[in-house]
Scaffold this motif. Structure first.
Motif, PDB file in Angstrom:
ATOM      1  N   UNK A   1      -9.705 -20.254  -0.063  1.00 54.62           N
ATOM      2  CA  UNK A   1     -10.311 -19.220  -0.903  1.00 54.62           C
ATOM      3  C   UNK A   1      -9.301 -18.467  -1.767  1.00 54.62           C
ATOM      4  N   UNK A   2      -8.019 -18.637  -1.482  1.00 53.41           N
ATOM      5  CA  UNK A   2      -6.990 -17.924  -2.238  1.00 53.41           C
ATOM      6  C   UNK A   2      -6.736 -18.672  -3.541  1.00 53.41           C
ATOM      7  N   UNK A   3      -6.769 -17.951  -4.654  1.00 52.94           N
ATOM      8  CA  UNK A   3      -6.622 -18.545  -5.985  1.00 52.94           C
ATOM      9  C   UNK A   3      -5.491 -17.859  -6.764  1.00 52.94           C
ATOM     10  N   UNK A   4      -4.884 -18.634  -7.661  1.00 52.40           N
ATOM     11  CA  UNK A   4      -3.901 -18.068  -8.589  1.00 52.40           C
ATOM     12  C   UNK A   4      -4.649 -17.101  -9.513  1.00 52.40           C
ATOM     13  N   UNK A   5      -4.009 -16.037  -9.901  1.00 51.49           N
ATOM     14  CA  UNK A   5      -4.554 -14.944 -10.727  1.00 51.49           C
ATOM     15  C   UNK A   5      -5.579 -14.087  -9.978  1.00 51.49           C
ATOM     16  N   UNK A   6      -5.628 -14.193  -8.660  1.00 46.26           N
ATOM     17  CA  UNK A   6      -6.514 -13.334  -7.864  1.00 46.26           C
ATOM     18  C   UNK A   6      -5.965 -11.910  -7.858  1.00 46.26           C
ATOM     19  N   UNK A   7      -6.849 -10.953  -7.830  1.00 46.52           N
ATOM     20  CA  UNK A   7      -6.505  -9.535  -7.817  1.00 46.52           C
ATOM     21  C   UNK A   7      -5.991  -9.144  -6.433  1.00 46.52           C
ATOM     22  N   UNK A   8      -4.979  -8.281  -6.390  1.00 46.83           N
ATOM     23  CA  UNK A   8      -4.424  -7.813  -5.114  1.00 46.83           C
ATOM     24  C   UNK A   8      -4.148  -6.318  -5.188  1.00 46.83           C
ATOM     25  N   UNK A   9      -4.451  -5.633  -4.093  1.00 45.05           N
ATOM     26  CA  UNK A   9      -4.111  -4.223  -3.940  1.00 45.05           C
ATOM     27  C   UNK A   9      -2.945  -4.162  -2.966  1.00 45.05           C
ATOM     28  N   UNK A  10      -1.893  -3.486  -3.352  1.00 45.01           N
ATOM     29  CA  UNK A  10      -0.661  -3.472  -2.562  1.00 45.01           C
ATOM     30  C   UNK A  10      -0.258  -2.050  -2.216  1.00 45.01           C
ATOM     31  N   UNK A  11       0.383  -1.920  -1.045  1.00 42.84           N
ATOM     32  CA  UNK A  11       0.908  -0.619  -0.631  1.00 42.84           C
ATOM     33  C   UNK A  11       2.258  -0.841   0.035  1.00 42.84           C
ATOM     34  N   UNK A  12       3.269  -0.159  -0.474  1.00 48.09           N
ATOM     35  CA  UNK A  12       4.610  -0.232   0.113  1.00 48.09           C
ATOM     36  C   UNK A  12       4.599   0.657   1.346  1.00 48.09           C
ATOM     37  N   UNK A  13       4.986   0.071   2.478  1.00 49.37           N
ATOM     38  CA  UNK A  13       4.861   0.784   3.756  1.00 49.37           C
ATOM     39  C   UNK A  13       5.692   2.057   3.876  1.00 49.37           C
ATOM     40  N   UNK A  14       6.984   2.052   3.607  1.00 53.45           N
ATOM     41  CA  UNK A  14       7.707   3.300   3.870  1.00 53.45           C
ATOM     42  C   UNK A  14       7.309   4.446   2.947  1.00 53.45           C
TER      43      UNK A  14
END
Length: 193
Positions: free
Chosen positions: A101-114
């Motif tokens: 199900x993972x595709x190139x150009x898929x949207x991602x929400x990211x959070x840097x842990x520290x």
């Protein structure tokens, strides 16, 4: 006491007409329903019910995104020589069960842990096949802090942040990611499919 016979009695004459009395009696015999609501209020309630049903129907067919949770690390600049225009490249490890199900150009929400800094990005490259924890440590030189949240069997994906130079990103910082792997209709959540 004086007794008057029948012959001396006068017939009783009512001041009301006979038809009026009969109409009055018929009206009293009919069932009378109390009127609690006015017709305009009933019409308004009917319109509101129709609007509520239409809105519910439209909302139930709206699609909502489905995300897969993963973790990753911000790669140092020399590891990201393919993407020279960005200073930060993020390697995210997603559970292998979502590989199809993972595709190139898929949207991602990211959070840097520290730092808790949040930003978005898109997947630019997906490694072929799944990768184990030990192989991920060797290939991407992960430290224990970065490797502790990676699943045993994962799919490695390279994500570029949406901003060209995201502020306050340091190589080696762990990242939490939510990658969109598809969407489904809201109605299917209630039907159990």
């Amino acid at each position: 006491m004086i007794y008057l016979g029948r012959a001396n009695m006068k017939p009783y004459h009512s001041i009301f007409r006979e038809e009026a009395i009969e109409e009055y009696i018929q009206k009293r015999e009919r069932d009378i329903l109390p009127r609690f609501l006015s017709p305009s209020l009933i019409l308004l309630l009917y319109v509101l019910l129709c609007l509520l049903l239409i809105t519910g129907f439209l909302i139930s067919y709206r699609e909502i995104p489905i995300f897969a949770a993963g973790s990753g690390i911000i790669l140092p600049g020399e590891s990201a020589n393919v993407f020279k225009d960005n200073t930060a490249v993020i390697m995210v490890f997603l559970p292998a069960q979502y590989a199809a199900q993972i595709r190139v150009d898929a949207y991602a929400q990211l959070e840097v842990m520290p730092t808790g800094q949040q930003f978005t990005g898109t997947i630019k490259h997906i490694e072929a096949g799944s990768i184990g924890l030990d192989e991920a440590r060797k290939r991407y030189r992960l430290n224990d802090r970065a490797a502790q949240s990676i699943a045993q069997s994962s799919v490695a994906a390279t994500i570029l942040p949406a901003a060209v130079h995201p502020a306050h990103l340091s190589a080696g910082d762990p990242v939490s990611a939510q990658v969109q792997i598809g969407s489904q209709r809201l109605l299917s959540l209630f039907s159990g499919r």
